[in-house]
Design a protein around this motif. Sequence first.
Motif: not given
Ligand SMILES: N[C@@H](CCC(=O)N[C@@H](CS)C(=O)NCC(=O)O)C(=O)O
Length: 207
Positions: A9-16, A32-34, A38-40, A53-55, A64-67
């Motif tokens: 449900n992360s917008s940046n993961v959804q791009k990938v 992972i994340g939210g 695990g992401n720290k 996220i994402p990686t 890493w970096e979604s775009n």
């Molecule tokens: N510029 C980064 C931003 C990544 C980002 O902010 N990811 C958020 C989720 S959308 C995140 O990791 N949040 C911490 C979490 O989910 O625990 C990218 O585009 O990948």
Amino acid sequence: MIKVWGRKNSSNVQKVMWAIGELGLGHERVDIGGPFGGNKDAPYLAMNPNGLIPTIQDGDLTLWESNAIVRYLSAVYGVGKLQPADAKKAALCGQWMDWQLAVVAPAITPAFLGLVRTPPEKRDNAAIAASQAKTVEAMSMLEAALGRTSHVAGDAFTMADIPLGIMAYRYWQLVPQHPAHPNLKRWYGQIEARPAFKTHVSSIPMT
Ligand SMILES: N[C@@H](CCC(=O)N[C@@H](CS)C(=O)NCC(=O)O)C(=O)O
């Protein structure tokens, strides 16, 4: 096999995931994340020192970096599909993708955090309204561009439509009082009909 780290449900993961879906690539996604955390933790930070996220890993490449990931997948697996073969057209995709990260994401994020992640009694309504107004300003720019071309970076669906398609999905929900945006709505109608968008974006609640 491409490995993706990040909750769905992360917008940046959804791009990938949407790009992977468009290209029909074999993959494994790890939550992972939210709420999953695990992401720290050290093993993740060794891959992505941002702890965000994402990686992905594709063979010996960790990225890493979604775009940047969407650009990589498009360059390696999607020339002529997600990445135009013409370098100038591909550069226009990059321009709009950078604009999504530099302008649209910072504009809409306070509204997302305020309306989705904060209980009503704790909301900063002025910050939410300011975020909504900035997002309308940005999306009005996209509206004007979509009056000149059918898609974000020209007259075909490309990688540039991915980050901005996800922003539009959130915009309709987070900024219910928006201008009519006829071009944006026409374009979004085509975006939301794409099977990979349905699977990886619009079927997933924005939580
Ligand atoms: N510029 C980064 C931003 C990544 C980002 O902010 N990811 C958020 C989720 S959308 C995140 O990791 N949040 C911490 C979490 O989910 O625990 C990218 O585009 O990948």
